[in-house]
Motif scaffolding. Sequence first.
Motif, PDB file in Angstrom:
ATOM      1  N   GLU A 109      -4.589   8.535   3.715  1.00 39.79           N
ATOM      2  CA  GLU A 109      -6.036   8.725   3.551  1.00 39.79           C
ATOM      3  C   GLU A 109      -6.796   7.848   4.547  1.00 39.79           C
ATOM      4  O   GLU A 109      -7.755   8.302   5.178  1.00 39.79           O
ATOM      5  N   GLU A 150     -10.431  -0.191   2.199  1.00 38.01           N
ATOM      6  CA  GLU A 150     -11.163   1.033   1.881  1.00 38.01           C
ATOM      7  C   GLU A 150     -12.586   0.958   2.435  1.00 38.01           C
ATOM      8  O   GLU A 150     -13.098   1.915   2.997  1.00 38.01           O
ATOM      9  N   MET A 190       0.850  -1.161   0.000  1.00 38.56           N
ATOM     10  CA  MET A 190       0.000   0.000   0.000  1.00 38.56           C
ATOM     11  C   MET A 190       0.900   1.230   0.000  1.00 38.56           C
ATOM     12  O   MET A 190       1.855   1.304   0.768  1.00 38.56           O
ATOM     13  N   ARG A 201      -2.157   6.468   0.124  1.00 37.74           N
ATOM     14  CA  ARG A 201      -3.367   5.706   0.458  1.00 37.74           C
ATOM     15  C   ARG A 201      -3.429   5.437   1.947  1.00 37.74           C
ATOM     16  O   ARG A 201      -4.480   5.533   2.565  1.00 37.74           O
ATOM     17  N   GLU A 256      -6.534  -3.801  -0.733  1.00 40.09           N
ATOM     18  CA  GLU A 256      -6.812  -2.383  -0.470  1.00 40.09           C
ATOM     19  C   GLU A 256      -8.295  -2.054  -0.571  1.00 40.09           C
ATOM     20  O   GLU A 256      -8.795  -1.198   0.150  1.00 40.09           O
TER      21      GLU A 256
END
Length: 119
Positions: A8, A101, A1, A5, A97
């Motif tokens: 975030e 998310e 990752m 990201r 991911e």
Amino acid sequence: MDQQRQEELRRTLTEDRDTQLAFLADYGAEAYSDEVGELDVGDDGFADSGQATEARSELLGHIAAARRRVQMIDDALQRMEAGEYGRCASCGDAIDEGRLEVRPLSIRCVTCADTQSDS
């Protein structure tokens, strides 16, 4: 990752943590103890004390859930600091991911989560 990201996701987790802490503060509850202030469930508006007891129990359930969520967020943020965030706690593989998310508190990959109850 990649780092962007992860940052975030860190912001998402931190905002969620702030929301949970604000909820707890609104009810005089501490995130890291079992203490709860006096809960105002509008007892005088209920037809009987059973309804007030039910409302109080429901609110205590929400408080307990917020406390658990704060702990899970703290754990995720600690995993980020340790460089372990996004790694499955069971098999050590990377967690997709897309899964992170949607569910940034995931500690297991989809495969391991299917076989474990605390994914």
